[in-house]
Design a protein around this motif. Structure first.
Motif, PDB file in Angstrom:
ATOM      1  N   ASP A  19       0.806  -1.221   0.000  1.00 47.13           N
ATOM      2  CA  ASP A  19       0.000   0.000   0.000  1.00 47.13           C
ATOM      3  C   ASP A  19       0.841   1.274   0.000  1.00 47.13           C
ATOM      4  OD1 ASP A  19      -2.308  -1.525  -0.041  1.00 47.13           O
ATOM      5  OD2 ASP A  19      -2.739  -1.255   2.092  1.00 47.13           O
ATOM      6  N   THR A  20       2.082   1.222   0.484  1.00 44.73           N
ATOM      7  CA  THR A  20       2.921   2.427   0.490  1.00 44.73           C
ATOM      8  C   THR A  20       3.288   2.859  -0.923  1.00 44.73           C
ATOM      9  OG1 THR A  20       5.064   1.281   0.559  1.00 44.73           O
ATOM     10  CG2 THR A  20       3.990   1.771   2.690  1.00 44.73           C
ATOM     11  N   GLY A  21       3.330   1.912  -1.859  1.00 42.52           N
ATOM     12  CA  GLY A  21       3.753   2.219  -3.217  1.00 42.52           C
ATOM     13  C   GLY A  21       5.257   2.366  -3.352  1.00 42.52           C
ATOM     14  N   LEU A 113      13.956   3.915  -4.926  1.00 49.16           N
ATOM     15  CA  LEU A 113      14.781   5.087  -4.607  1.00 49.16           C
ATOM     16  C   LEU A 113      14.203   5.925  -3.470  1.00 49.16           C
ATOM     17  CD1 LEU A 113      15.906   6.284  -8.135  1.00 49.16           C
ATOM     18  CD2 LEU A 113      17.194   4.970  -6.455  1.00 49.16           C
ATOM     19  N   GLN A 114      12.882   6.007  -3.381  1.00 48.04           N
ATOM     20  CA  GLN A 114      12.250   6.807  -2.329  1.00 48.04           C
ATOM     21  C   GLN A 114      12.387   6.175  -0.951  1.00 48.04           C
ATOM     22  OE1 GLN A 114      10.890   5.488  -5.040  1.00 48.04           O
ATOM     23  NE2 GLN A 114       9.107   6.606  -5.732  1.00 48.04           N
ATOM     24  N   ASN A 115      12.731   4.908  -0.897  1.00 45.13           N
ATOM     25  CA  ASN A 115      12.772   4.179   0.367  1.00 45.13           C
ATOM     26  C   ASN A 115      14.144   4.354   1.026  1.00 45.13           C
ATOM     27  OD1 ASN A 115      12.360   2.402   2.457  1.00 45.13           O
ATOM     28  ND2 ASN A 115      11.373   0.858   1.180  1.00 45.13           N
ATOM     29  N   GLN A 144       8.318   3.157 -11.224  1.00 44.79           N
ATOM     30  CA  GLN A 144       9.305   3.297 -10.156  1.00 44.79           C
ATOM     31  C   GLN A 144      10.697   2.907 -10.645  1.00 44.79           C
ATOM     32  OE1 GLN A 144       8.596   4.481  -7.123  1.00 44.79           O
ATOM     33  NE2 GLN A 144       6.401   4.585  -7.492  1.00 44.79           N
ATOM     34  N   ASP A 145      11.692   3.631 -10.159  1.00 41.31           N
ATOM     35  CA  ASP A 145      13.094   3.279 -10.357  1.00 41.31           C
ATOM     36  C   ASP A 145      13.553   2.589  -9.074  1.00 41.31           C
ATOM     37  OD1 ASP A 145      12.813   4.844 -12.636  1.00 41.31           O
ATOM     38  OD2 ASP A 145      13.843   6.568 -11.767  1.00 41.31           O
ATOM     39  N   ASN A 146      14.524   1.701  -9.217  1.00 40.82           N
ATOM     40  CA  ASN A 146      15.094   1.152  -7.993  1.00 40.82           C
ATOM     41  C   ASN A 146      16.568   0.831  -8.168  1.00 40.82           C
ATOM     42  OD1 ASN A 146      15.312  -1.519  -8.987  1.00 40.82           O
ATOM     43  ND2 ASN A 146      13.523  -2.225  -7.911  1.00 40.82           N
ATOM     44  N   LEU A 147      17.206   0.648  -7.033  1.00 35.99           N
ATOM     45  CA  LEU A 147      18.609   0.280  -6.999  1.00 35.99           C
ATOM     46  C   LEU A 147      18.704  -1.207  -6.722  1.00 35.99           C
ATOM     47  CD1 LEU A 147      20.141   3.187  -4.884  1.00 35.99           C
ATOM     48  CD2 LEU A 147      20.190   2.905  -7.369  1.00 35.99           C
ATOM     49  N   LEU A 148      19.541  -1.883  -7.472  1.00 36.62           N
ATOM     50  CA  LEU A 148      19.820  -3.286  -7.227  1.00 36.62           C
ATOM     51  C   LEU A 148      21.031  -3.342  -6.300  1.00 36.62           C
ATOM     52  CD1 LEU A 148      19.260  -6.268  -7.757  1.00 36.62           C
ATOM     53  CD2 LEU A 148      20.747  -6.099  -9.760  1.00 36.62           C
ATOM     54  N   MET A 149      20.841  -3.972  -5.156  1.00 38.98           N
ATOM     55  CA  MET A 149      21.907  -4.074  -4.159  1.00 38.98           C
ATOM     56  C   MET A 149      22.222  -5.545  -3.932  1.00 38.98           C
ATOM     57  SD  MET A 149      20.668  -1.154  -1.465  1.00 38.98           S
ATOM     58  CE  MET A 149      22.322  -0.852  -0.807  1.00 38.98           C
TER      59      MET A 149
END
Length: 157
Positions: A19-21, A113-115, A144-149
Motif C-alpha cells: 500500500d505504500t507504493g 529510490l524513495q525508500n 518506479q526506479d530502484n537500486l539493485l543491491m
C-alpha cells in the motif's frame, strides 16, 4: 521462525508495504500456498513484540533452478507503527547470518529510490549498489526506479 499459522499477520504487514507504493511491485491477495511455494523454505523469520508479529523477512529464489546454495532475493517488512525501532535491521541481520550458514552465496535486493530508510539499513548491513533500474515496474500505477543491491556471503568468498 515463520509458521503457516502466522500467515494472516504476515499478509497484513505485506499488504501495508504494498500500500505504500514504495516497497513492492507485487500485487495483494496472495494465498499462503502461493507465497510459500514461491519462497525458499529456509531463512524465514518473524519479529515478535509479545505475541504480536511486527515484522518478517524471507528469501525468494532469483532464478527458478537455483537452490539454497544459490542466490536469494530479500524481502523485509515491518508493521506500521514499529518502523524506526531497529526491527528491520534485526530481521535483515538474522537473515544474513542464517543464509550464510545455509551456503547461499549472494543476497540481492531491489530497493525503491524513495525508500531511503531501507537503503540505509542495507548499506549498513554490507550491501553495495550494483545497478540502477529505471522504470522497472509500476507500483500503485506509478513507474518506479530502484537500486539493485547485493551482498556476497563472507564465509564462501
Amino acid at each position: 521462525m515463520m509458521r503457516a499459522a502466522d500467515w494472516s499477520e504476515i499478509n497484513d504487514i505485506y499488504q501495508e508495504g504494498i500500500d505504500t507504493g514504495t516497497a513492492s511491485f507485487r500485487t495483494p491477495d496472495i494465498s499462503w500456498k502461493d507465497w510459500d511455494s514461491s519462497h525458499l523454505k529456509t531463512c524465514r523469520f518473524v519479529s515478535l513484540q509479545g505475541k504480536e508479529i511486527v515484522g518478517w523477512c524471507a528469501l525468494l529464489p532469483v532464478i527458478a533452478n537455483y537452490d539454497v546454495g544459490g542466490v536469494g532475493e530479500i524481502e523485509v517488512y515491518v508493521k506500521q507503527g514499529y518502523k524506526g525501532q531497529g526491527i528491520g535491521s534485526a530481521l535483515l541481520n538474522a537473515l544474513i547470518i542464517e543464509s550464510e550458514k545455509k551456503g547461499i552465496w549472494m543476497l540481492q535486493a531491489g530497493i525503491f529510490l524513495q525508500n531511503s530508510a531501507s537503503l540505509k539499513i542495507y548499506e549498513k548491513a554490507g550491501f553495495r549498489v550494483v545497478g540502477y533500474r529505471e522504470k522497472i515496474g509500476k507500483a500503485k500505477g506509478v513507474w518506479q526506479d530502484n537500486l539493485l543491491m547485493e551482498r556476497r556471503n563472507k564465509l564462501i568468498a
